[in-house]
Design a protein around this motif. Structure first.
Motif, PDB file in Angstrom:
ATOM      1  N   ARG A 148     -80.935 -30.951 -30.547  1.00 14.49           N
ATOM      2  CA  ARG A 148     -80.816 -29.517 -30.264  1.00 14.49           C
ATOM      3  C   ARG A 148     -79.863 -29.268 -29.099  1.00 14.49           C
ATOM      4  NH1 ARG A 148     -87.190 -28.684 -30.450  1.00 14.49           N
ATOM      5  NH2 ARG A 148     -87.469 -28.899 -32.686  1.00 14.49           N
ATOM      6  N   LEU A 149     -79.935 -30.108 -28.088  1.00 13.45           N
ATOM      7  CA  LEU A 149     -79.052 -29.963 -26.938  1.00 13.45           C
ATOM      8  C   LEU A 149     -77.600 -30.187 -27.350  1.00 13.45           C
ATOM      9  CD1 LEU A 149     -78.660 -29.588 -23.893  1.00 13.45           C
ATOM     10  CD2 LEU A 149     -79.014 -32.044 -23.636  1.00 13.45           C
ATOM     11  N   ASP A 150     -77.344 -31.206 -28.158  1.00 13.64           N
ATOM     12  CA  ASP A 150     -75.982 -31.457 -28.641  1.00 13.64           C
ATOM     13  C   ASP A 150     -75.455 -30.273 -29.438  1.00 13.64           C
ATOM     14  OD1 ASP A 150     -75.951 -33.934 -27.466  1.00 13.64           O
ATOM     15  OD2 ASP A 150     -76.439 -35.037 -29.305  1.00 13.64           O
ATOM     16  N   PHE A 151     -76.306 -29.700 -30.304  1.00 13.55           N
ATOM     17  CA  PHE A 151     -75.897 -28.549 -31.096  1.00 13.55           C
ATOM     18  C   PHE A 151     -75.556 -27.361 -30.193  1.00 13.55           C
ATOM     19  CE2 PHE A 151     -77.025 -24.582 -33.271  1.00 13.55           C
ATOM     20  CZ  PHE A 151     -76.134 -24.641 -34.325  1.00 13.55           C
ATOM     21  N   ALA A 152     -76.400 -27.106 -29.207  1.00 15.24           N
ATOM     22  CA  ALA A 152     -76.151 -25.988 -28.292  1.00 15.24           C
ATOM     23  C   ALA A 152     -74.866 -26.208 -27.503  1.00 15.24           C
ATOM     24  CB  ALA A 152     -77.335 -25.816 -27.341  1.00 15.24           C
ATOM     25  N   GLU A 153     -74.621 -27.437 -27.067  1.00 16.23           N
ATOM     26  CA  GLU A 153     -73.385 -27.723 -26.324  1.00 16.23           C
ATOM     27  C   GLU A 153     -72.156 -27.526 -27.207  1.00 16.23           C
ATOM     28  OE1 GLU A 153     -74.044 -31.691 -24.919  1.00 16.23           O
ATOM     29  OE2 GLU A 153     -74.990 -31.000 -23.063  1.00 16.23           O
ATOM     30  N   ARG A 154     -72.227 -27.968 -28.468  1.00 14.87           N
ATOM     31  CA  ARG A 154     -71.090 -27.766 -29.387  1.00 14.87           C
ATOM     32  C   ARG A 154     -70.848 -26.282 -29.629  1.00 14.87           C
ATOM     33  NH1 ARG A 154     -73.507 -32.056 -32.199  1.00 14.87           N
ATOM     34  NH2 ARG A 154     -74.353 -30.599 -33.730  1.00 14.87           N
ATOM     35  N   LEU A 155     -71.918 -25.514 -29.802  1.00 15.88           N
ATOM     36  CA  LEU A 155     -71.797 -24.088 -30.037  1.00 15.88           C
ATOM     37  C   LEU A 155     -71.164 -23.396 -28.835  1.00 15.88           C
ATOM     38  CD1 LEU A 155     -72.514 -21.985 -32.190  1.00 15.88           C
ATOM     39  CD2 LEU A 155     -74.681 -21.636 -30.995  1.00 15.88           C
ATOM     40  N   MET A 156     -71.586 -23.758 -27.639  1.00 14.44           N
ATOM     41  CA  MET A 156     -71.008 -23.168 -26.426  1.00 14.44           C
ATOM     42  C   MET A 156     -69.537 -23.547 -26.276  1.00 14.44           C
ATOM     43  SD  MET A 156     -74.180 -23.609 -23.758  1.00 14.44           S
ATOM     44  CE  MET A 156     -73.201 -23.210 -22.354  1.00 14.44           C
ATOM     45  N   ALA A 157     -69.197 -24.786 -26.613  1.00 11.92           N
ATOM     46  CA  ALA A 157     -67.804 -25.225 -26.515  1.00 11.92           C
ATOM     47  C   ALA A 157     -66.937 -24.469 -27.512  1.00 11.92           C
ATOM     48  CB  ALA A 157     -67.712 -26.725 -26.754  1.00 11.92           C
ATOM     49  N   GLN A 158     -67.443 -24.224 -28.721  1.00 10.46           N
ATOM     50  CA  GLN A 158     -66.686 -23.460 -29.715  1.00 10.46           C
ATOM     51  C   GLN A 158     -66.443 -22.038 -29.231  1.00 10.46           C
ATOM     52  OE1 GLN A 158     -68.938 -23.681 -33.319  1.00 10.46           O
ATOM     53  NE2 GLN A 158     -68.189 -25.736 -33.857  1.00 10.46           N
ATOM     54  N   GLN A 159     -67.450 -21.434 -28.623  1.00 10.25           N
ATOM     55  CA  GLN A 159     -67.297 -20.065 -28.122  1.00 10.25           C
ATOM     56  C   GLN A 159     -66.266 -20.017 -26.994  1.00 10.25           C
ATOM     57  OE1 GLN A 159     -71.262 -18.855 -27.097  1.00 10.25           O
ATOM     58  NE2 GLN A 159     -71.813 -18.371 -29.216  1.00 10.25           N
ATOM     59  N   ARG A 160     -66.271 -21.001 -26.133  1.00  8.50           N
ATOM     60  CA  ARG A 160     -65.295 -21.054 -25.047  1.00  8.50           C
ATOM     61  C   ARG A 160     -63.879 -21.212 -25.595  1.00  8.50           C
ATOM     62  NH1 ARG A 160     -67.150 -25.632 -21.877  1.00  8.50           N
ATOM     63  NH2 ARG A 160     -69.227 -25.174 -22.580  1.00  8.50           N
ATOM     64  N   GLU A 161     -63.741 -22.126 -26.563  1.00  2.27           N
ATOM     65  CA  GLU A 161     -62.428 -22.356 -27.167  1.00  2.27           C
ATOM     66  C   GLU A 161     -61.937 -21.112 -27.898  1.00  2.27           C
ATOM     67  OE1 GLU A 161     -60.331 -24.974 -26.910  1.00  2.27           O
ATOM     68  OE2 GLU A 161     -61.740 -25.745 -25.423  1.00  2.27           O
ATOM     69  N   ALA A 162     -62.809 -20.408 -28.598  1.00  6.60           N
ATOM     70  CA  ALA A 162     -62.417 -19.201 -29.316  1.00  6.60           C
ATOM     71  C   ALA A 162     -61.946 -18.128 -28.328  1.00  6.60           C
ATOM     72  CB  ALA A 162     -63.577 -18.678 -30.148  1.00  6.60           C
ATOM     73  N   GLY A 163     -62.556 -18.060 -27.178  1.00  3.20           N
ATOM     74  CA  GLY A 163     -62.150 -17.089 -26.160  1.00  3.20           C
ATOM     75  C   GLY A 163     -60.791 -17.424 -25.587  1.00  3.20           C
ATOM     76  N   ARG A 164     -60.457 -18.665 -25.473  1.00  5.11           N
ATOM     77  CA  ARG A 164     -59.163 -19.079 -24.916  1.00  5.11           C
ATOM     78  C   ARG A 164     -58.033 -18.891 -25.925  1.00  5.11           C
ATOM     79  NH1 ARG A 164     -60.680 -24.895 -22.334  1.00  5.11           N
ATOM     80  NH2 ARG A 164     -62.217 -24.141 -20.861  1.00  5.11           N
ATOM     81  N   LEU A 165     -58.337 -19.062 -27.195  1.00  4.87           N
ATOM     82  CA  LEU A 165     -57.307 -19.030 -28.216  1.00  4.87           C
ATOM     83  C   LEU A 165     -57.000 -17.652 -28.748  1.00  4.87           C
ATOM     84  CD1 LEU A 165     -58.294 -22.206 -30.262  1.00  4.87           C
ATOM     85  CD2 LEU A 165     -56.549 -22.008 -28.510  1.00  4.87           C
ATOM     86  N   GLU A 166     -57.782 -16.641 -28.389  1.00  4.32           N
ATOM     87  CA  GLU A 166     -57.527 -15.292 -28.878  1.00  4.32           C
ATOM     88  C   GLU A 166     -56.162 -14.826 -28.387  1.00  4.32           C
ATOM     89  OE1 GLU A 166     -60.662 -12.693 -27.753  1.00  4.32           O
ATOM     90  OE2 GLU A 166     -62.126 -13.653 -29.042  1.00  4.32           O
TER      91      GLU A 166
END
Length: 82
Positions: free
Chosen positions: A60-78
């Motif tokens: 669950r922790l790994d999944f949450a970390e991946r989800l947070m990393a995807q959100q951060r990356e999506a914010g940078r790439l907009e």
């Protein structure tokens, strides 16, 4: 001096006899004799259950970390505005 030695021997001997009849004394005697009891099956089962729960929490922790990393990356790439 001899009175002190007699008192020490009486109380020390009494403590040694009391310890020999205690569970700790019996366990120590069994270990000296080489008869060590195996692990308790209930403890092993509980340990296995705790390991499985820990693996679930790590997933669950790994999944949450991946989800947070995807959100951060999506914010940078907009793309920026015009």
């Amino acid at each position: 001096m001899e009175e002190v030695l007699a008192i020490i021997l009486i109380f020390g001997g009494g403590a040694a006899v009391a310890m020999s009849f205690s569970p700790l004394g019996r366990a120590l005697a069994d270990r000296i004799r080489g008869r060590v009891a195996g692990p308790d099956p209930e403890v092993i089962a509980e340990l296995d259950q705790l390991r499985q729960e820990m693996l679930d929490v790590q997933e669950r922790l790994d999944f949450a970390e991946r989800l947070m990393a995807q959100q951060r990356e999506a914010g940078r790439l907009e793309p920026g505005g015009e």
